[in-house]
Write a protein that holds these residues in place. Structure first.
Motif, mmCIF file in Angstrom:
data_model
loop_
_atom_site.group_PDB
_atom_site.id
_atom_site.type_symbol
_atom_site.label_atom_id
_atom_site.label_comp_id
_atom_site.label_asym_id
_atom_site.label_seq_id
_atom_site.Cartn_x
_atom_site.Cartn_y
_atom_site.Cartn_z
ATOM 1 N N LEU A 35 19.535 -81.788 -52.911
ATOM 2 C CA LEU A 35 18.275 -82.136 -52.243
ATOM 3 C C LEU A 35 18.536 -82.832 -50.913
ATOM 4 O O LEU A 35 17.834 -82.587 -49.917
ATOM 5 C CB LEU A 35 17.429 -83.021 -53.159
ATOM 6 N N GLU A 36 19.548 -83.682 -50.897
ATOM 7 C CA GLU A 36 19.937 -84.371 -49.654
ATOM 8 C C GLU A 36 20.410 -83.361 -48.614
ATOM 9 O O GLU A 36 20.052 -83.447 -47.431
ATOM 10 C CB GLU A 36 21.060 -85.366 -49.966
ATOM 11 N N LYS A 39 17.594 -81.375 -46.928
ATOM 12 C CA LYS A 39 16.863 -82.149 -45.913
ATOM 13 C C LYS A 39 17.587 -82.138 -44.566
ATOM 14 O O LYS A 39 16.971 -82.358 -43.522
ATOM 15 C CB LYS A 39 16.678 -83.592 -46.387
ATOM 16 N N SER A 43 14.790 -75.647 -40.670
ATOM 17 C CA SER A 43 14.070 -74.589 -41.389
ATOM 18 C C SER A 43 14.441 -73.185 -40.915
ATOM 19 O O SER A 43 14.343 -72.217 -41.672
ATOM 20 C CB SER A 43 12.553 -74.796 -41.239
ATOM 21 N N SER A 148 10.757 -76.361 -50.164
ATOM 22 C CA SER A 148 10.045 -77.588 -50.537
ATOM 23 C C SER A 148 10.924 -78.627 -51.224
ATOM 24 O O SER A 148 10.562 -79.804 -51.300
ATOM 25 C CB SER A 148 8.880 -77.240 -51.475
ATOM 26 N N GLY A 149 12.058 -78.187 -51.790
ATOM 27 C CA GLY A 149 12.897 -79.096 -52.568
ATOM 28 C C GLY A 149 12.354 -79.350 -53.961
ATOM 29 O O GLY A 149 12.858 -80.205 -54.692
#
Length: 338
Positions: A35-36, A39, A43, A148-149
């Protein structure tokens, strides 16, 4: 803490052993690290997820971010009188996971021994061998949506399994990263020895007391006799899928090629071994400088040391064209060409 590396060679991370560089490279060992990492990615930046690297053909440098899935862990999460539910993280080596299940007496995966790759890649392409496919033992998987994660669970129905494909190779391709898979395995095995040379190999091995380990050992022996070890010769296993045609077309081909093998499927379909088609088209054992078609298995394209991905891609296209010309059958790559 994840580490963003730049200009990283991908040669150690693909079983073809092809040289290509990633502009950016991040290895993750936990879901939080994944997840990190997501980010940190723009995109519009190209993204490639690598597991075992056994199902890709790198034809050029990757001008984006490569995420290396190194999620580890195997857990028994539930059981009843007849079954166990086993959760494996996506970065686990597939064959080592199969051996772990066999050691614990969990049946259902033994026919899938020695298939290269990781657990996470297994449902993506619904891997299969010797009469068994992932969909036969699959319960569910968890994946992270890249955009979106968000975490999401997928049932077997939602995975839309087909022959060497799933929803993650069609409508959801490139949209999710699989993090774990749950398999429903049997406490009492149902032995599947009728496909290929399994029974003959068991007889040759002198097996009288059938077990899931004996079947696994037989499958390993067969695969090792046919398929080159990627550590010794760069390859990705079977490069092409076995094509499926209408029965009426198969009967027409049999009139012209009486020895053409075929396996009946539902809805008047017949599966043709791509290996037979390629061998009959004259490709088995052919070498072209540093690349070629393996001498024992025409489905396997190989890199003998310093081959280039673009040359292997060109060879694959030539094989595809010659099979189409000779038999009127379209064969498609099982390998992802990057």
């Amino acid at each position: 803490m994840i580490k963003l590396e730049q200009n990283v060679s991908l040669k150690p991370f693909n079983t073809f052993g092809l040289e290509a560089k990633a502009a950016h490279f991040i290895a993750f060992t936990t879901v939080n690290e994944l997840l990190e990492a997501l980010k940190m990615i723009e995109s519009d930046e190209p993204l490639m997820v690598l597991g075992g690297g056994s199902n890709i053909l790198l034809t050029k440098d990757f001008e984006g971010v490569v995420l290396k899935n190194e999620l580890q862990g195997i857990d028994l999460i539930d059981e009843d009188r007849n079954h166990v539910w086993v959760k494996a993280m996506a970065g686990e080596n597939w064959h080592q996971f199969v051996l772990h299940c066999i050691e614990n007496g969990w049946a259902g995966l033994e026919n899938l021994s020695l298939i290269p790759g990781t657990v996470g890649a297994a449902p993506m392409q619904n891997i299969g061998a010797y009469g068994v496919e992932i969909k036969d033992v699959f319960h569910s998987l968890e994946a992270v949506e890249i955009a979106s994660g968000k975490y999401q669970e997928f049932t077997a129905e939602e995975c839309e399994f087909g022959y060497r494909e799933s929803v993650f190779k069609t409508s959801l391709k490139g949209k999710y990263i699989i993090t774990s898979v749950v398999f429903r395995l049997d406490k009492t095995p149902t032995f599947n020895t009728s496909y290929g040379a399994i029974q003959a190999t068991l007889d040759e091995m002198g097996v009288t007391d059938l077990s899931i380990k004996a079947i696994s050992d037989a499958v390993i022996k067969i695969r090792q006799s046919k398929l080159p070890d990627p550590v010794e010769i760069g390859n990705s296993g079977s490069f092409f899928k076995n094509p499926t045609i209408d029965n009426i077309d198969y009967q027409g081909l049999r009139a012209e090629f009486p020895s053409i093998p075929g396996y009946k499927l539902p809805e008047q379909k017949v599966k043709i071994p791509a290996a037979w088609l390629i061998e009959q088209a004259g490709w088995k054992g052919k070498t072209f400088g540093e690349i070629g078609v393996h001498k024992n298995h025409p489905l396997v394209l190989v890199n003998y040391g310093n081959g280039k991905g673009e040359d292997i891609k060109k060879l694959a296209l030539e094989i595809k064209a010659s099979v189409a010309s000779k038999f009127g059958i379209e064969i498609t790559p099982e390998v992802n060409i990057i």
